[in-house]
Scaffold this motif. Structure first.
Motif, PDB file in Angstrom:
ATOM      1  N   MET A  74       3.425   7.709  -6.214  1.00  0.00           N
ATOM      2  CA  MET A  74       3.834   6.308  -6.410  1.00  0.00           C
ATOM      3  C   MET A  74       2.994   5.408  -5.504  1.00  0.00           C
ATOM      4  SD  MET A  74       7.623   4.575  -5.951  1.00  0.00           S
ATOM      5  CE  MET A  74       8.344   5.612  -7.212  1.00  0.00           C
ATOM      6  N   ASN A  75       2.314   4.420  -6.104  1.00  0.00           N
ATOM      7  CA  ASN A  75       1.491   3.539  -5.284  1.00  0.00           C
ATOM      8  C   ASN A  75       2.311   2.382  -4.714  1.00  0.00           C
ATOM      9  OD1 ASN A  75       1.685   1.491  -7.237  1.00  0.00           O
ATOM     10  ND2 ASN A  75      -0.179   2.152  -8.283  1.00  0.00           N
ATOM     11  N   ILE A  76       1.658   1.562  -3.917  1.00  0.00           N
ATOM     12  CA  ILE A  76       2.355   0.489  -3.202  1.00  0.00           C
ATOM     13  C   ILE A  76       3.018  -0.497  -4.161  1.00  0.00           C
ATOM     14  CG2 ILE A  76       2.046  -1.483  -1.656  1.00  0.00           C
ATOM     15  CD1 ILE A  76       1.937   1.244  -0.281  1.00  0.00           C
ATOM     16  N   ILE A  77       2.321  -0.901  -5.207  1.00  0.00           N
ATOM     17  CA  ILE A  77       2.879  -1.875  -6.157  1.00  0.00           C
ATOM     18  C   ILE A  77       4.105  -1.303  -6.855  1.00  0.00           C
ATOM     19  CG2 ILE A  77       2.410  -3.124  -8.309  1.00  0.00           C
ATOM     20  CD1 ILE A  77      -0.448  -3.562  -7.334  1.00  0.00           C
ATOM     21  N   GLU A  78       4.051  -0.050  -7.268  1.00  0.00           N
ATOM     22  CA  GLU A  78       5.194   0.574  -7.930  1.00  0.00           C
ATOM     23  C   GLU A  78       6.376   0.717  -6.974  1.00  0.00           C
ATOM     24  OE1 GLU A  78       3.468   4.208  -9.223  1.00  0.00           O
ATOM     25  OE2 GLU A  78       2.688   3.385 -11.103  1.00  0.00           O
ATOM     26  N   THR A  79       6.104   1.095  -5.721  1.00  0.00           N
ATOM     27  CA  THR A  79       7.162   1.223  -4.720  1.00  0.00           C
ATOM     28  C   THR A  79       7.821  -0.119  -4.454  1.00  0.00           C
ATOM     29  OG1 THR A  79       5.945   3.039  -3.671  1.00  0.00           O
ATOM     30  CG2 THR A  79       7.680   2.008  -2.382  1.00  0.00           C
ATOM     31  N   ASP A  80       7.007  -1.144  -4.326  1.00  0.00           N
ATOM     32  CA  ASP A  80       7.515  -2.506  -4.114  1.00  0.00           C
ATOM     33  C   ASP A  80       8.452  -2.910  -5.245  1.00  0.00           C
ATOM     34  OD1 ASP A  80       7.347  -5.536  -4.615  1.00  0.00           O
ATOM     35  OD2 ASP A  80       6.420  -5.387  -2.631  1.00  0.00           O
ATOM     36  N   LYS A  81       8.009  -2.706  -6.481  1.00  0.00           N
ATOM     37  CA  LYS A  81       8.815  -3.107  -7.634  1.00  0.00           C
ATOM     38  C   LYS A  81      10.133  -2.341  -7.710  1.00  0.00           C
ATOM     39  CE  LYS A  81       5.073  -4.780 -10.612  1.00  0.00           C
ATOM     40  NZ  LYS A  81       4.312  -4.584 -11.876  1.00  0.00           N
ATOM     41  N   GLN A  82      10.132  -1.103  -7.260  1.00  0.00           N
ATOM     42  CA  GLN A  82      11.350  -0.295  -7.337  1.00  0.00           C
ATOM     43  C   GLN A  82      12.362  -0.651  -6.254  1.00  0.00           C
ATOM     44  OE1 GLN A  82      10.735   3.894  -7.808  1.00  0.00           O
ATOM     45  NE2 GLN A  82      12.861   4.430  -7.286  1.00  0.00           N
ATOM     46  N   TYR A  83      11.892  -1.008  -5.047  1.00  0.00           N
ATOM     47  CA  TYR A  83      12.803  -1.122  -3.921  1.00  0.00           C
ATOM     48  C   TYR A  83      12.993  -2.522  -3.339  1.00  0.00           C
ATOM     49  CZ  TYR A  83      12.657   3.953  -3.916  1.00  0.00           C
ATOM     50  OH  TYR A  83      12.752   5.273  -4.279  1.00  0.00           O
ATOM     51  N   ILE A  84      12.122  -3.459  -3.671  1.00  0.00           N
ATOM     52  CA  ILE A  84      12.257  -4.817  -3.142  1.00  0.00           C
ATOM     53  C   ILE A  84      12.893  -5.713  -4.195  1.00  0.00           C
ATOM     54  CG2 ILE A  84      10.973  -6.852  -2.355  1.00  0.00           C
ATOM     55  CD1 ILE A  84       9.056  -5.023  -0.926  1.00  0.00           C
ATOM     56  N   ALA A  85      13.825  -6.564  -3.743  1.00  0.00           N
ATOM     57  CA  ALA A  85      14.536  -7.461  -4.656  1.00  0.00           C
ATOM     58  C   ALA A  85      13.544  -8.243  -5.508  1.00  0.00           C
ATOM     59  CB  ALA A  85      15.420  -8.423  -3.870  1.00  0.00           C
ATOM     60  N   ASN A  86      13.876  -8.413  -6.766  1.00  0.00           N
ATOM     61  CA  ASN A  86      12.959  -9.012  -7.742  1.00  0.00           C
ATOM     62  C   ASN A  86      12.975 -10.537  -7.640  1.00  0.00           C
ATOM     63  OD1 ASN A  86      11.176  -9.106  -9.904  1.00  0.00           O
ATOM     64  ND2 ASN A  86      12.823  -9.217 -11.408  1.00  0.00           N
ATOM     65  N   THR A  87      12.532 -11.044  -6.481  1.00  0.00           N
ATOM     66  CA  THR A  87      12.546 -12.491  -6.253  1.00  0.00           C
ATOM     67  C   THR A  87      11.159 -13.115  -6.225  1.00  0.00           C
ATOM     68  OG1 THR A  87      12.529 -12.211  -3.846  1.00  0.00           O
ATOM     69  CG2 THR A  87      14.691 -12.336  -4.924  1.00  0.00           C
ATOM     70  N   TYR A  88      10.128 -12.292  -6.185  1.00  0.00           N
ATOM     71  CA  TYR A  88       8.756 -12.810  -6.118  1.00  0.00           C
ATOM     72  C   TYR A  88       7.956 -12.355  -7.331  1.00  0.00           C
ATOM     73  CZ  TYR A  88       9.940 -13.511  -1.203  1.00  0.00           C
ATOM     74  OH  TYR A  88      10.551 -13.889  -0.048  1.00  0.00           O
ATOM     75  N   LYS A  89       7.247 -13.303  -7.914  1.00  0.00           N
ATOM     76  CA  LYS A  89       6.320 -12.967  -8.990  1.00  0.00           C
ATOM     77  C   LYS A  89       4.946 -12.790  -8.352  1.00  0.00           C
ATOM     78  CE  LYS A  89       4.911 -14.373 -13.647  1.00  0.00           C
ATOM     79  NZ  LYS A  89       5.000 -15.438 -14.685  1.00  0.00           N
ATOM     80  N   ARG A  90       4.710 -11.573  -7.869  1.00  0.00           N
ATOM     81  CA  ARG A  90       3.490 -11.321  -7.110  1.00  0.00           C
ATOM     82  C   ARG A  90       2.272 -11.217  -8.025  1.00  0.00           C
ATOM     83  NH1 ARG A  90       5.694  -9.734  -2.022  1.00  0.00           N
ATOM     84  NH2 ARG A  90       7.410  -8.233  -2.126  1.00  0.00           N
ATOM     85  N   PHE A  91       1.107 -11.554  -7.462  1.00  0.00           N
ATOM     86  CA  PHE A  91      -0.151 -11.277  -8.148  1.00  0.00           C
ATOM     87  C   PHE A  91      -0.446  -9.783  -8.015  1.00  0.00           C
ATOM     88  CE2 PHE A  91      -0.718 -15.768  -6.768  1.00  0.00           C
ATOM     89  CZ  PHE A  91      -0.846 -16.335  -8.029  1.00  0.00           C
ATOM     90  N   PRO A  92      -1.154  -9.193  -8.954  1.00  0.00           N
ATOM     91  CA  PRO A  92      -1.420  -7.743  -8.915  1.00  0.00           C
ATOM     92  C   PRO A  92      -2.524  -7.379  -7.930  1.00  0.00           C
ATOM     93  CG  PRO A  92      -2.478  -8.708 -10.825  1.00  0.00           C
ATOM     94  CD  PRO A  92      -1.681  -9.823 -10.188  1.00  0.00           C
ATOM     95  N   VAL A  93      -2.313  -7.749  -6.683  1.00  0.00           N
ATOM     96  CA  VAL A  93      -3.286  -7.488  -5.621  1.00  0.00           C
ATOM     97  C   VAL A  93      -2.538  -6.929  -4.419  1.00  0.00           C
ATOM     98  CG1 VAL A  93      -4.998  -8.491  -4.058  1.00  0.00           C
ATOM     99  CG2 VAL A  93      -4.765  -9.388  -6.385  1.00  0.00           C
ATOM    100  N   CYS A  94      -2.995  -5.814  -3.885  1.00  0.00           N
ATOM    101  CA  CYS A  94      -2.418  -5.227  -2.675  1.00  0.00           C
ATOM    102  C   CYS A  94      -3.432  -5.380  -1.552  1.00  0.00           C
ATOM    103  CB  CYS A  94      -2.066  -3.760  -2.899  1.00  0.00           C
ATOM    104  SG  CYS A  94      -1.326  -2.985  -1.447  1.00  0.00           S
ATOM    105  N   LEU A  95      -3.151  -6.287  -0.627  1.00  0.00           N
ATOM    106  CA  LEU A  95      -4.078  -6.556   0.473  1.00  0.00           C
ATOM    107  C   LEU A  95      -3.834  -5.571   1.611  1.00  0.00           C
ATOM    108  CD1 LEU A  95      -3.838 -10.453   0.477  1.00  0.00           C
ATOM    109  CD2 LEU A  95      -5.616  -9.033  -0.566  1.00  0.00           C
ATOM    110  N   VAL A  96      -4.912  -5.061   2.169  1.00  0.00           N
ATOM    111  CA  VAL A  96      -4.754  -4.051   3.219  1.00  0.00           C
ATOM    112  C   VAL A  96      -5.406  -4.445   4.548  1.00  0.00           C
ATOM    113  CG1 VAL A  96      -4.501  -2.136   1.603  1.00  0.00           C
ATOM    114  CG2 VAL A  96      -6.786  -2.771   2.377  1.00  0.00           C
ATOM    115  N   ASN A  97      -6.453  -5.259   4.523  1.00  0.00           N
ATOM    116  CA  ASN A  97      -7.070  -5.678   5.774  1.00  0.00           C
ATOM    117  C   ASN A  97      -7.969  -6.885   5.532  1.00  0.00           C
ATOM    118  OD1 ASN A  97      -9.771  -4.729   4.971  1.00  0.00           O
ATOM    119  ND2 ASN A  97      -8.957  -2.673   5.311  1.00  0.00           N
ATOM    120  N   GLY A  98      -8.553  -7.369   6.609  1.00  0.00           N
ATOM    121  CA  GLY A  98      -9.441  -8.505   6.488  1.00  0.00           C
ATOM    122  C   GLY A  98      -9.811  -9.047   7.844  1.00  0.00           C
ATOM    123  N   HIS A  99     -10.594 -10.097   7.831  1.00  0.00           N
ATOM    124  CA  HIS A  99     -10.970 -10.776   9.068  1.00  0.00           C
ATOM    125  C   HIS A  99     -11.317 -12.219   8.734  1.00  0.00           C
ATOM    126  CE1 HIS A  99     -13.448 -11.993  12.547  1.00  0.00           C
ATOM    127  NE2 HIS A  99     -12.572 -11.248  13.208  1.00  0.00           N
TER     128      HIS A  99
END
Length: 386
Positions: A1-26
């Motif tokens: 199960m990837n991060i997006i699928e886990t999020d959809k299963q366990y986090i309340a359905n209150t956000y219409k997220r974009f299909p992007v999983c950010l992991v790092n940056g500067h």
């Protein structure tokens, strides 16, 4: 199960997220789990004022973590005292009460307005006049203050005592003050979620005069527009007014949750022992991080913000696919010929992260975004709008 699928299963359905999983940056560049680069033109909805993984902010936070991470407000800590001092010096206010979000800051600001009115006019003077298209938070009381019916549905009854009037109509404001036992007026000098609209200069000055004449508390909501975002330390400074209560959050914390209710004028010493409280408010780690942000928002940085703003207003103003540019500083709204949502989604594919506000594309880049990165993003936005 990837991060997006886990999020959809366990986090309340209150956000219409974009299909992007950010992991790092500067700075103003972030990367997803596949290594794709994006230019961040939203800064976490105006939060990461100095971008992602800002070294000075990181150092301040980690240094404090090694000392004491929490003490409660039963004791004194250096970071919350020093941050309060700097907030007052930069805002011209007298006192600070710490909360954990913009909504909480507004809740306490509303309490200040009502306490002043109760003490000086009577407990039946509790109505606060706000503006249509305003947004002040998602608690029941700040929802009541928010002048947008769309946020009220399914959560009624809301806290009573709020009346909203059209922005930039001083006669409507005066009539509302006369029609109600009014405690104060609550405004955003730049309406963010309501469409990135700066209020008219003369209108804001007239509101300040009305508050003086009617002994009303003036509350300026600087949750999104504060801390350098507008090109001023706080956007009310553009108008040359002196509010009694200022609320702020978002860009103050650099990424950690903080809200601040600043008190001055009529409300400078309105609160006493036991009136307010917060377990996490004034957390020393969060305050240490916020102090590292606030002390770097100086005249030099504000000048840079205005220069970047001038550039964006100029290039967007000439773009064929953009009908109107609104806002102030690096808080910008684009009224586009194409639907804003369509543009934002298309820009994700091109590696630019933007926001929306009503029917506009909303831009809230980091205050220190490099000019070459800003120009790259602007060119991609213009190309997508055409």
């Amino acid at each position: 199960m990837n991060i997006i699928e886990t999020d959809k299963q366990y986090i309340a359905n209150t956000y219409k997220r974009f299909p992007v999983c950010l992991v790092n940056g500067h700075g103003s560049e972030v990367y997803d789990e596949n290594g794709k680069r994006y230019i961040d033109m939203g800064s976490g909805i105006g939060v990461t004022a100095f971008g992602i993984a800002d070294e000075k902010w990181q150092q301040a936070v980690t240094d404090q973590l090694g000392k004491i991470q929490h003490s409660s407000n039963l004791y004194y800590t250096e970071p919350d005292a020093m941050l309060a001092k700097l907030l007052c010096e930069k805002s011209g206010m007298d006192k600070v009460f710490y909360a954990n979000s913009g909504a909480e800051a507004n809740e306490n600001g509303i309490k200040a307005v009502r306490k002043y009115a109760a003490e000086h006019k009577g407990s039946d003077y509790y109505t606060i006049i706000t503006l249509e298209n305003s947004f002040h938070g998602r608690t029941l009381t700040t929802l009541a203050a928010t002048g947008q019916e769309v946020f009220h549905k399914q959560f009624t009854p809301l806290t009573p005592g709020f009346v909203s009037v059209p922005a930039n109509d001083i006669e409507a404001m005066k009539n509302a003050v006369k029609a109600h036992k009014t405690a104060g007026i609550m405004i955003e000098c730049i309406q963010g979620e309501g469409g990135v609209k700066a209020l008219d200069y003369d209108y804001v000055k007239a509101i300040e005069k009305l508050c003086e004449e009617e002994d009303l508390v003036l509350l300026c909501d600087e949750v999104q527009s504060g801390n350098g975002r507008s090109g001023y330390m706080y956007s009310y400074m553009h108008y040359g007014i002196h509010p009694d209560v200022v609320t702020t959050a978002k860009g103050l914390g650099g990424g950690l949750p903080i809200g601040a209710c600043l008190l001055g004028g009529k409300a400078g010493n309105i609160f006493s022992y036991g009136d307010l409280g917060s377990t996490f408010g004034g957390n020393p780690v969060v305050c240490a991080g916020a102090l590292s942000i606030l002390e770097r928002i100086d005249e030099g940085l504000l000048k840079e913000v205005k220069e970047k703003s001038d550039y964006l207003f100029e290039v967007f103003g000439k773009a064929k696919g953009i009908k109107k540019v609104s806002g102030m500083g690096l808080m910008i709204g684009l009224e586009t010929k194409k639907p804003a949502g369509e543009i934002v989604n298309a820009l994700i594919a091109k590696g630019v992260l933007c926001l929306t506000a009503k029917d506009k594309v909303r831009l809230l880049p980091a205050l220190n975004i490099p000019m070459d990165v800003l120009k790259e993003a602007a060119e991609l936005i213009i190309a997508e709008c055409e």
